[in-house]
Design a protein around this motif. Structure first.
Motif, PDB file in Angstrom:
ATOM      1  N   UNK A   1      48.686  40.876  41.809  1.00  0.00           N
ATOM      2  CA  UNK A   1      47.365  41.513  41.702  1.00  0.00           C
ATOM      3  C   UNK A   1      46.347  40.860  42.642  1.00  0.00           C
ATOM      4  N   UNK A   2      46.480  39.549  42.814  1.00  0.00           N
ATOM      5  CA  UNK A   2      45.585  38.875  43.776  1.00  0.00           C
ATOM      6  C   UNK A   2      45.790  39.446  45.180  1.00  0.00           C
ATOM      7  N   UNK A   3      46.989  39.972  45.398  1.00  0.00           N
ATOM      8  CA  UNK A   3      47.270  40.568  46.710  1.00  0.00           C
ATOM      9  C   UNK A   3      47.836  39.580  47.704  1.00  0.00           C
ATOM     10  N   UNK A   4      48.541  38.541  47.202  1.00  0.00           N
ATOM     11  CA  UNK A   4      49.200  37.655  48.173  1.00  0.00           C
ATOM     12  C   UNK A   4      50.727  37.682  48.013  1.00  0.00           C
ATOM     13  N   UNK A   5      51.217  38.544  47.123  1.00  0.00           N
ATOM     14  CA  UNK A   5      52.674  38.679  46.992  1.00  0.00           C
ATOM     15  C   UNK A   5      52.973  40.139  46.687  1.00  0.00           C
ATOM     16  N   UNK A   6      54.094  40.631  47.253  1.00  0.00           N
ATOM     17  CA  UNK A   6      54.362  42.071  47.054  1.00  0.00           C
ATOM     18  C   UNK A   6      55.067  42.338  45.725  1.00  0.00           C
ATOM     19  N   UNK A   7      55.770  41.315  45.203  1.00  0.00           N
ATOM     20  CA  UNK A   7      56.453  41.492  43.921  1.00  0.00           C
ATOM     21  C   UNK A   7      56.599  40.132  43.235  1.00  0.00           C
ATOM     22  N   UNK A   8      57.200  40.152  42.039  1.00  0.00           N
ATOM     23  CA  UNK A   8      57.332  38.915  41.265  1.00  0.00           C
ATOM     24  C   UNK A   8      58.164  37.858  41.975  1.00  0.00           C
ATOM     25  N   UNK A   9      59.158  38.316  42.695  1.00  0.00           N
ATOM     26  CA  UNK A   9      60.027  37.344  43.369  1.00  0.00           C
ATOM     27  C   UNK A   9      59.233  36.594  44.439  1.00  0.00           C
ATOM     28  N   UNK A  10      58.475  37.362  45.225  1.00  0.00           N
ATOM     29  CA  UNK A  10      57.679  36.703  46.261  1.00  0.00           C
ATOM     30  C   UNK A  10      56.615  35.804  45.618  1.00  0.00           C
ATOM     31  N   UNK A  11      56.060  36.284  44.502  1.00  0.00           N
ATOM     32  CA  UNK A  11      55.069  35.476  43.783  1.00  0.00           C
ATOM     33  C   UNK A  11      55.718  34.167  43.328  1.00  0.00           C
ATOM     34  N   UNK A  12      56.947  34.268  42.818  1.00  0.00           N
ATOM     35  CA  UNK A  12      57.665  33.073  42.366  1.00  0.00           C
ATOM     36  C   UNK A  12      57.863  32.082  43.501  1.00  0.00           C
ATOM     37  N   UNK A  13      58.233  32.600  44.647  1.00  0.00           N
ATOM     38  CA  UNK A  13      58.446  31.709  45.797  1.00  0.00           C
ATOM     39  C   UNK A  13      57.134  31.006  46.149  1.00  0.00           C
ATOM     40  N   UNK A  14      56.040  31.768  46.112  1.00  0.00           N
ATOM     41  CA  UNK A  14      54.746  31.161  46.473  1.00  0.00           C
ATOM     42  C   UNK A  14      54.313  30.118  45.448  1.00  0.00           C
ATOM     43  N   UNK A  15      54.519  30.442  44.172  1.00  0.00           N
ATOM     44  CA  UNK A  15      54.137  29.494  43.122  1.00  0.00           C
ATOM     45  C   UNK A  15      54.951  28.218  43.221  1.00  0.00           C
ATOM     46  N   UNK A  16      56.242  28.387  43.401  1.00  0.00           N
ATOM     47  CA  UNK A  16      57.138  27.230  43.460  1.00  0.00           C
ATOM     48  C   UNK A  16      56.852  26.378  44.697  1.00  0.00           C
ATOM     49  N   UNK A  17      56.654  27.063  45.827  1.00  0.00           N
ATOM     50  CA  UNK A  17      56.387  26.331  47.060  1.00  0.00           C
ATOM     51  C   UNK A  17      55.085  25.539  46.940  1.00  0.00           C
ATOM     52  N   UNK A  18      54.132  26.107  46.211  1.00  0.00           N
ATOM     53  CA  UNK A  18      52.860  25.398  46.047  1.00  0.00           C
ATOM     54  C   UNK A  18      53.015  24.202  45.116  1.00  0.00           C
ATOM     55  N   UNK A  19      54.018  24.245  44.234  1.00  0.00           N
ATOM     56  CA  UNK A  19      54.200  23.092  43.351  1.00  0.00           C
ATOM     57  C   UNK A  19      54.028  23.390  41.876  1.00  0.00           C
ATOM     58  N   UNK A  20      54.109  24.661  41.494  1.00  0.00           N
ATOM     59  CA  UNK A  20      54.075  24.987  40.065  1.00  0.00           C
ATOM     60  C   UNK A  20      55.516  24.871  39.559  1.00  0.00           C
TER      61      UNK A  20
END
Ligand code: NOJ
Length: 733
Positions: free
Chosen positions: A286-305
């Motif tokens: 929804x923030x508009x930085x990931x196209x789906x949950x998988x991409x969101x997961x990659x971004x969250x994990x890469x950031x350190x969540x």
């Protein structure tokens, strides 16, 4: 000789402890790595997954090692049952870590955190957290999502109720106290809780005070205002942090490599784990930085969540991304290591179950209720007391009219996040006054109106009651659901028709004492002049009514001080005491200075403000050494005398100002405080020692440093009034 021996024994003791701890840490690392090597990809992702509640499907997933943590499961028996599945039926037997929002108590509900912070009493706040931990842990909870260490400079934001207000120094002290209280001496103690500093970071900076909204602040403000509380929590040993919902200047906090990797895990060396907020990784879509949950997961994990709360973003689908090189497996291993490390530290592998019999003894223990009363009393802030109308003179009073929708309300005192708190445990103001006054003074009660609906049908009945009384006590404010998460308000005056009722009652010319119950600063300009006294009582937990009654009749002399500024009007927000001077500071005789044309710039009640039934006089401020090196301590003292007729506590506050810097500095910054008990007529010399290092800030090159130059120091009973002195920080060059 004797002292040398003592010194050596102490040294040997300390070395043994350090070595012992080190050995334990090494042992844990060995066990973590050993376990990690046995895990499948699915099991690793499982450890990084947290779900709320339970059902048959989740139970099967636990069995398959696909869930590492649960939240919102209630009761020792149920938690043990689920833990048994994890430990005895899953392949590797890794225990669950079970979390819950234990914010201001489990069943014994204490004042909401904003209220508690008004006590400025870190000892009592730590004790309250310790009690909350004991009760929750006895019900099979391992982990609390607290403390909330978000700075709030905007009272519209409903979550201001959950934190310690607007100041980073005070907030850091409160963060420390709560982490130490929840976590105790050892996480392995079965009656402590793993703490979670939240929401990392700058969640309270939401534009317009609207929950979840955009945050856009400078790195300097981030580091000087929002981050210090998290740093204090980390330094106190907090095991986990929660990544926030908001974005910061375009980068959502749950995908923010700068705050999570660079600062938290890099600069601060945090070795616990980060859990997302509820679906905050999923919301990257929804923030508009990931196209789906998988991409969101990659971004969250890469950031350190490290752990995904209710997001379903850390999934087996990531395996393909590891295989094609898009995602590094080391990121996953690091997250799992962090989670397992905490599970070992909690002692969950050795003692996965809680003894179900202890909750009975612990929950609502008499000592817990007593502490709830003490903290509730200390949280109350006396805002106005014209002609010393308070404390009520019980000898001369015949009849009190008790009016208002919250006077006999058992729900509002529990406040936001009441965990397992029950209305049946709550003492209302009506009950508290009756307990206190018995037959001595007649109390006639009329509700008058509701908090939210606009019906005026009960007004006349209330006015009739008032006419029969010598004095009116009106209990008004916000219901519990009007602050906390998703409870931002655009209008901060008394909700509904409460102010109207108050005005109608004021016309009877009876003296009115307004007792406020609310989860945030309110704008009171339309009622303040109509009442003789104002007692800010917030949402004080189960002992609410007894604490308020103690203050009203003078069995307790109020000592609370505001930790968030009370604006005159919403239009002044954001308003906070540690603001900058601007190039055109407010000058009433010069139009072209920073101010409003329709309102003063000053707040109605400033940060640090609160009255007492006695008076304190400050004199003789002394700076021991007014030329200091950056390695020195500022030693400054002041005499504080209780010049009234009652014993009382004063929260003595120390503020500094850095007069000239390479970048602009706030007009005042809190750098010390002490609660001092003074008997009537007694004087004490209160001494502060402030390390010069405490005066550091981010200079024009973003270096964290103290700049040599002139400083002023002010000591007083609030952020506006006090005695000042000067000192210099000199450079060796
Ligand atoms: C969302 C809230 O923002 C957070 O503070 C809380 O801990 C989680 N929900 C879990 O209930």
């Amino acid at each position: 000789m004797k002292s040398t021996f003592k010194f050596l024994v102490t040294l040997a003791f300390i070395i043994t402890i350090i070595l012992g701890q080190h050995l334990k840490d090494v042992e844990i690392e060995v066990k973590v790595n050993d376990l990690l090597h046995q895990m499948t990809f699915a099991e690793k992702v499982g450890q990084m997954t947290q779900f709320s509640g339970t059902n048959k499907r989740y139970e099967q997933m636990i069995r398959e090692g696909k869930i590492g943590s649960l939240l919102n499961v209630i009761g020792a028996e149920e938690n043990n049952r689920l833990q048994k599945i994890a430990v005895e039926e899953s392949r590797l037997g890794i225990p669950l870590v079970i979390g819950l929002d234990v914010i201001h108590g489990y069943r014994t509900i204490f004042p909401i955190p904003l209220a508690a912070s008004a006590s400025w009493d870190t000892v009592l706040i730590r004790k309250a957290a310790e009690i909350a931990a004991k009760e929750a842990a006895s019900a099979g909870i391992h982990w609390t999502f607290a403390p909330m260490v978000d700075i709030a400079r905007d009272a519209r934001w409903g979550r201001i109720a959950e934190g310690a207000g607007e100041d980073p120094f005070l907030g850091s002290a409160m963060a420390r106290a709560q982490v130490l209280g929840f976590q105790g001496k050892s996480l392995a103690d079965p009656l402590t809780l793993l703490a979670c500093g939240k929401h990392f970071v700058a969640y309270g900076g939401a534009e317009g005070g609207r929950d979840y909204n955009t945050v856009d602040i400078s790195e300097r403000t981030l580091r000087e205002i929002y981050l210090p509380l998290f740093k204090a929590a980390v330094d106190a040993g907090v095991g986990t942090l929660m990544s926030a919902f908001n974005e910061i200047g375009g980068v959502p906090a749950s995908a923010n490599q700068f705050t999570l990797q660079t600062i938290l895990k890099g600069e601060w060396g945090f070795d616990g784990f980060v859990v997302s907020d509820w679906n905050s990784i999923g919301e990257l879509v929804a923030h508009g930085i990931a196209k789906d949950r998988l991409e969101a997961g990659v971004k969250g994990l890469t950031a350190g969540v490290d752990m995904d709360m209710e997001g379903r973003c850390y999934t087996i689908d990531m395996e393909a991304l590891v295989a094609d090189g898009t995602l590094s497996e080391e990121l996953i291993n690091d997250a799992v290591r962090r989670i397992l490390r905490i599970k070992f530290k909690l002692g969950l592998f050795e003692h996965p179950y809680i003894d179900e019999s202890i909750q009975k003894e612990l929950i609502l223990h008499q000592d817990h209720i007593q502490t709830a009363l003490e903290l509730a009393r200390e949280s109350i802030v006396l805002l106005k007391n014209k002609r010393d109308i308070l404390p009520l003179n019980r000898k001369e009073l015949n009849t009190i009219a008790l009016i208002g929708p919250l006077a006999d309300d058992k729900d509002a005192p529990l406040g936001t996040w009441r965990c397992q708190g029950k209305q049946e445990d709550v003492v209302t103001v009506y009950e508290g006054l009756k307990n206190k006054l018995g037959d001595e003074v007649k109390i006639i009660y009329a509700k008058g109106c509701d908090v939210k609906n606009n019906s005026r049908t009960e007004f006349n009945k209330a006015i009739k009651v008032v006419r029969k009384a010598d004095i009116v006590v009106m209990v008004m404010g916000e219901s519990a659901d009007m602050s906390g998460e998703a409870a931002s308000r655009a209008d901060l005056s008394l909700p509904g028709v409460q102010a109207e009722l108050l005005n109608a009652i004021a016309e009877t010319n009876k003296p009115v004492v307004l007792v406020l119950m609310n989860g945030r600063p309110l704008t009171l300009s339309n009622v303040e002049s109509k009442v003789t006294a104002i007692v800010e009582a917030w949402h004080l937990g189960i002992q609410h009514g007894n604490a308020v009654a103690d203050v009203l009749v003078g069995d307790y002399n109020p000592s609370g001080k505001l930790t968030a500024t009370f604006p005159r009007s919403v239009g002044q927000i954001p308003i906070y005491y540690n603001h900058k001077n601007s190039g055109r500071p407010n000058n009433p005789s010069d139009k072209f200075t920073s101010k409003y044309i329709d309102l003063p710039s000053s707040p109605l009640y400033p940060f640090g403000y609160g009255l007492s039934y006695t008076k304190f006089k400050y004199s003789d401020i002394k700076v021991l050494n007014n030329r200091l090196l950056s390695s020195d301590e500022l030693v400054v003292s002041v005499n504080v005398k209780n010049v009234g007729k009652r014993d009382g506590d004063e929260v003595v506050q120390l503020y500094i100002r850095d007069m000239v810097g390479s970048v602009t500095r706030p007009v005042k910054e809190l750098k010390g405080f002490q609660r001092v008990a003074l008997e009537a007529g007694e004087q004490k010399t209160v001494q502060f020692r402030v390390p010069v290092q405490e005066l550091r800030f981010y200079d024009s090159d973003m270096k964290y440093t103290v700049e040599p130059g002139d400083f002023s120091v002010m000591i007083g009973g609030n952020s506006v009034e006090g005695l000042t002195a000067n000192f210099k920080v000199i450079s060796l060059k």
